[in-house]
Motif scaffolding. Structure first.
Motif, PDB file in Angstrom:
ATOM      1  N   GLU A  98      13.365  26.185 -76.290  1.00 47.07           N
ATOM      2  CA  GLU A  98      14.439  27.083 -75.573  1.00 47.07           C
ATOM      3  C   GLU A  98      14.206  26.637 -74.166  1.00 47.07           C
ATOM      4  O   GLU A  98      13.041  26.326 -73.667  1.00 47.07           O
ATOM      5  N   ARG A  99      15.383  26.704 -73.532  1.00 46.95           N
ATOM      6  CA  ARG A  99      15.322  26.252 -72.210  1.00 46.95           C
ATOM      7  C   ARG A  99      15.484  27.761 -71.414  1.00 46.95           C
ATOM      8  O   ARG A  99      16.581  28.391 -71.667  1.00 46.95           O
ATOM      9  N   ARG A 150      15.681  39.543 -67.258  1.00 47.02           N
ATOM     10  CA  ARG A 150      16.846  38.955 -67.534  1.00 47.02           C
ATOM     11  C   ARG A 150      17.043  37.555 -67.367  1.00 47.02           C
ATOM     12  O   ARG A 150      17.786  37.152 -66.460  1.00 47.02           O
ATOM     13  N   PRO A 151      16.298  36.835 -68.217  1.00 44.95           N
ATOM     14  CA  PRO A 151      16.430  35.319 -67.939  1.00 44.95           C
ATOM     15  C   PRO A 151      17.559  34.988 -68.724  1.00 44.95           C
ATOM     16  O   PRO A 151      18.058  35.387 -69.607  1.00 44.95           O
ATOM     17  N   VAL A 188      18.871  32.029 -71.184  1.00 49.67           N
ATOM     18  CA  VAL A 188      18.090  31.137 -72.303  1.00 49.67           C
ATOM     19  C   VAL A 188      18.997  30.591 -72.968  1.00 49.67           C
ATOM     20  O   VAL A 188      20.195  31.263 -73.420  1.00 49.67           O
ATOM     21  N   SER A 215      19.424  27.337 -76.276  1.00 47.67           N
ATOM     22  CA  SER A 215      18.851  26.593 -77.474  1.00 47.67           C
ATOM     23  C   SER A 215      19.923  25.496 -78.139  1.00 47.67           C
ATOM     24  O   SER A 215      20.074  25.932 -79.358  1.00 47.67           O
ATOM     25  N   ASN A 223      13.202  26.896 -63.868  1.00 50.62           N
ATOM     26  CA  ASN A 223      13.510  26.483 -64.961  1.00 50.62           C
ATOM     27  C   ASN A 223      12.594  25.824 -65.849  1.00 50.62           C
ATOM     28  O   ASN A 223      11.615  25.124 -65.328  1.00 50.62           O
ATOM     29  N   PHE A 224      12.337  25.896 -67.021  1.00 46.02           N
ATOM     30  CA  PHE A 224      11.312  25.477 -67.886  1.00 46.02           C
ATOM     31  C   PHE A 224      11.600  25.503 -69.284  1.00 46.02           C
ATOM     32  O   PHE A 224      12.613  26.253 -69.996  1.00 46.02           O
ATOM     33  N   PHE A 225      10.726  24.800 -70.300  1.00 48.24           N
ATOM     34  CA  PHE A 225      11.200  24.758 -71.503  1.00 48.24           C
ATOM     35  C   PHE A 225      10.002  25.443 -72.280  1.00 48.24           C
ATOM     36  O   PHE A 225       8.966  25.487 -71.990  1.00 48.24           O
ATOM     37  N   ARG A 266      10.649  35.540 -73.955  1.00 47.10           N
ATOM     38  CA  ARG A 266      10.855  36.522 -74.714  1.00 47.10           C
ATOM     39  C   ARG A 266      10.315  36.105 -76.299  1.00 47.10           C
ATOM     40  O   ARG A 266      10.785  35.221 -76.702  1.00 47.10           O
TER      41      ARG A 266
END
Lengths: 399, 173, 243
Positions: C75-76, C86-87, C89, C91, C109-111, C243
């Motif tokens: 997921e990014r 409330r990111p 996301v 995929s 931002n991250f994976f 999450r």
């Protein structure tokens, strides 16, 4: 088949796992439990007024109980392995334990009670009928044609005892279905200690309404005068049960809105968009508030018998639709949102597929066909003809 | 019937519950049938380690392996190892670019995998993306190479251009 | 130069023995492997993950995962300022083909790679009606596809969304932690190919496994700790928005 996703869902969540057949299942078992509770009102609580519906309620319960496993079988990836649930049940699994609750209820409660109540008629018919019906009745007697006064009294006592344990058994039957959902901690729409209670009460509501409608329908088909006192009583019980059911559901809703935990925003959005029609319009407005109001009117004001009957019929139909909507909202609603609380999917119901709408319709019609057959074999009504027939054959005396 | 004699009373009682006794017999037969069925049908290894079929563990473990693992590759391709260990790709395992090579390791002579397309695979790691850690080497390929395949300039086993002794060749055996 | 199998065997006995072993594929567990010696888990270092999707591809190839279903996925996350609850996301195809160029490089931002957490107190095994899914003695949650009914209760019960129904077998399916590899001394396919070492197999029962030192010196988390699942996939550097 591309399923449109709004927001983000875990990749494996997009496709719904449980279809409309799994909506049918709690609906059907709910009707069973509710019909049985209505029957037990007469037997255990001595509510004389509802006696005319006693046998009909039992047969209704049986018809639906026989159909109940079918949506499950059609849904399984490997229905041929379903016996494993009885051979190696996993004791921590609510689903596995429910298999035994079902079996208990079918064998030890419902079938036994029906058999004991009808045994006199069965024995008589095994002597008066000809051909295939005679054979059926003969088998149903289990080879015994004893109809002594003592044996009938024993049947009566035993039947009473079975109804007595049948009431908690009926609660267990449908409460367990509620627990199957309510115990899933991963799903906040389902996970709630109230779930079994809500399921039980909504089951009672749907069962009582169904028997009431069937009683009205069968009386009309048989061109018999309906017992209006019975109908009034049933409608009264329906209203009280409905008020309790609605209060419980509102309690759950109010608590959720007030606490507004992690899942709330996502669920709230879901109700306002994807579940608006099925939950707010169909379940609450049309399926709960309207019938309660209609039934309340009959309690507060006096109407003529024919007007009251029409009101009961309308209220009954709306109730049954409303409870179906409730099952839909629980089962389907619980799968429309992501467990990440960041997105939503859609339910694409097929039509002529194994788990499609057509299958669901057929499965809902099937219990009525079975009921029609049962009514033919075990008539719930004693009208003039059958009384005179049984009087011709002397009761088998002890020798 | 004379009351004083106990026997007829017993007979009367039996007759009154005869139907219930028949029912009990039917239920007993059903229970026995279930027990017999269970003994016959439940898999023998069930319950061996817990509430599941014990044989299932070995069945899952018996699946054939698709990726050989870098140790097996390195056993043969020692020249690549020598080249790779000097560069930035030293810790990279072979199959991330070359794909699963289990079948090749099984029969190296007849199963020869196609060479990876550097136009596709390099970008997967090295295309610039703000979600990648800042320290990770990444480029916007359009600006960087204008669409040329990466092995035009870089040798994949030792990618730093300054380290290049000769232009890229396919690993030939 | 032609390398035949015989030459391979002559060159490298250790590798040869390992490979013969791997090829054996008999239904008995490898003779040297004792389930009581192991308690498997995984370590995922989010600070190292570059979202290349190699793990997703390798897993699909190693385990014949059908299209559209994922035993593992990436997921990014895009987190704007303090909106930690409330990111944004995404995929795409589970991250199998990597990720498209991001539209908004601002923010954080991250994976995050995800897979079955092989929970010690797994809710999915609790609800299985027949015992078709279970926690093995060495801590891997497995599915017995010859016993599963396909009732989907386990799929509903998993809080992480890592289970699915395999359309080919009509049974439940999910990451097996490459059980067929780890019982033969290999690592999982995803860890084997991960270019940055962001994914590492961990044997929690092995005192020499580097996981113990790692856990001691890093701040790690598990997903959804409030569910009390006993998850054994540990994440280093995981943001609160995950999450």
């Amino acid at each position: 088949m591309q399923i449109p996703v709004q927001g983000f869902m875990y990749p494996n969540e997009v496709e719904l796992q449980w279809s409309v057949l799994i909506v049918l299942y709690p609906f059907i078992t709910g009707l069973v439990a509710g019909a049985f509770i209505l029957a037990s009102l007469e037997r255990v609580f001595r509510v004389e007024a509802v006696k005319p519906t006693y046998r009909l309620a039992l047969l209704t319960a049986l018809s639906f109980l026989l159909v109940a496993p079918l949506p499950l079988q059609l849904h399984l990836g490997h229905p041929e392995r379903s016996l494993e649930m009885y051979l190696t049940p996993h004791r921590s699994s609510a689903m596995a334990m429910f298999g035994f609750v079902y079996l208990w209820y079918l064998m030890a409660v419902l079938l036994l009670e029906i058999w004991l109540d009808y045994r006199c008629d069965i024995v008589v018919k095994s002597k008066t009928e000809k051909g295939l019906p005679r054979l059926i009745y003969k088998i149903l007697t289990l080879g015994s044609d004893v109809l002594t006064e003592r044996s009938l009294r024993i049947d009566e006592r035993l039947g009473y005892f079975i109804t007595l344990i049948g009431i908690p058994s009926a609660f267990l039957l449908h409460g367990y279905v509620g627990f199957i959902f309510g115990s899933v901690k991963a799903n906040p729409w389902w996970s709630s200690p109230l779930m079994p209670i809500v399921f039980i009460f909504s089951a009672m509501v749907s069962g009582i309404a169904a028997v009431m409608l069937l009683y009205m329908l069968s009386s009309r088909l048989r061109r018999q005068q309906i017992d209006i006192r019975c109908l009034d009583k049933i409608a009264q019980y329906l209203m009280y049960t409905f008020i309790i059911d609605f209060s419980l559901e509102m309690l759950d809703l109010l608590q959720r809105i007030y606490e507004a935990d992690e899942s709330f925003r996502s669920l709230d959005f879901m109700v306002h968009t994807r579940l608006w029609t099925s939950q707010v319009i169909v379940q609450i407005l049309l399926g709960t508030l309207t019938p309660i109001a209609l039934l309340g009117l009959t309690q507060l004001f006096s109407f003529t018998d024919s007007v009251r009957k029409r009101i009961y019929a309308l209220a009954g139909c709306l109730t049954v639709i409303g409870i179906f909507a409730m099952r839909w909202n629980v089962v389907i609603g619980g799968q429309l949102f992501s467990k990440s609380f960041l997105g939503y999917t859609s339910y694409k119901m097929g039509f002529a597929t194994r788990e499609g709408l057509l299958t669901a319709i057929i499965l809902m019609i099937l219990p009525f066909i079975i009921l029609w057959i049962l009514v033919k074999i075990l008539p719930p009504w004693t009208d003039a003809e059958s009384i005179s027939a049984s009087e011709e054959i002397p009761v088998h005396a002890a020798s | 019937m004379r009351r004083a004699i106990p026997a007829p009373k017993v007979k009367l009682l039996f007759k009154d519950i005869e139907h219930l006794l028949r029912l009990a017999a039917v239920m007993l037969i059903a229970v026995v049938a279930f027990v017999v069925l269970r003994a016959a049908v439940v898999p023998k290894s069930f319950g061996q380690y817990g509430h599941y079929r014990g044989d299932a563990i070995a069945e899952v473990a018996a699946r054939p392996v698709a990726h050989a693992g870098h140790e097996v590759c390195e056993g043969c391709h020692t020249d690549v190892v020598d080249q790779k260990k000097l560069g930035r790709h030293a810790e990279l395992h072979c199959e991330v670019c070359h794909g699963p090579q289990g079948r090749h390791a099984d029969d190296p002579a007849s199963i020869k995998p196609p060479l990876p397309d550097t136009g596709v695979i390099c970008a997967r790691c090295h295309e610039a993306n703000s979600a990648k850690p800042r320290s990770f080497p990444q480029v916007a390929s359009a600006d960087h190479s204008g669409g040329l395949a990466c092995n035009t300039c870089h040798q994949p086993h030792r990618p730093k251009i300054q380290d290049q002794a000769k232009p890229a060749t396919g690993a030939k055996r | 130069m032609d390398i035949t199998r015989r030459r391979l065997l002559a060159l490298l006995p250790a590798a040869a023995v390992a490979w013969e072993f791997v090829r054996a594929g008999t239904p008995e567990l490898s003779p040297n492997y004792k389930t009581s010696d192991h308690w498997w888990g995984m370590l995922i270092d989010i600070t190292e993950c570059i979202g290349c999707g190699s793990c997703v591809r390798a897993c699909a190839q190693e385990n014949d995962v059908p299209e559209g279903y994922y035993r593992t996925w990436i997921e990014r996350y895009h987190v704007t300022d303090y909106a930690i609850e409330r990111p944004h996301v995404e995929s795409p195809n589970g991250g199998k083909d990597g990720f498209p160029l991001d539209q908004d490089p601002s923010g954080k931002n991250f994976f995050v790679p995800k897979l079955c957490n092989h929970c010690a107190d797994s809710p999915c095994t609790q609800v299985c009606p027949v015992g078709a899914t279970f926690v093995s003695p060495d801590g891997v949650v497995l599915v017995d596809k010859n016993y599963c009914l396909g009732c989907r209760y386990c799929v509903q019960a998993c809080p992480y969304g890592c289970r699915f129904i395999n359309p080919k077998t009509n049974t439940a399916d999910k990451c097996t932690l490459c059980y067929h590899r780890i019982t033969k001394g290999l690592t999982t396919a995803c860890a084997e190919v991960c270019p940055t070492g962001a994914r590492q197999l961990a044997d929690l029962k092995n005192p020499k496994d580097p996981i113990h030192e790692y856990l001691r010196t890093h701040s790690v988390q598990i997903l959804k700790p409030h569910m009390a699942t006993g998850a054994k996939v540990f994440y280093n550097g995981m943001d609160g928005s995950v999450r």
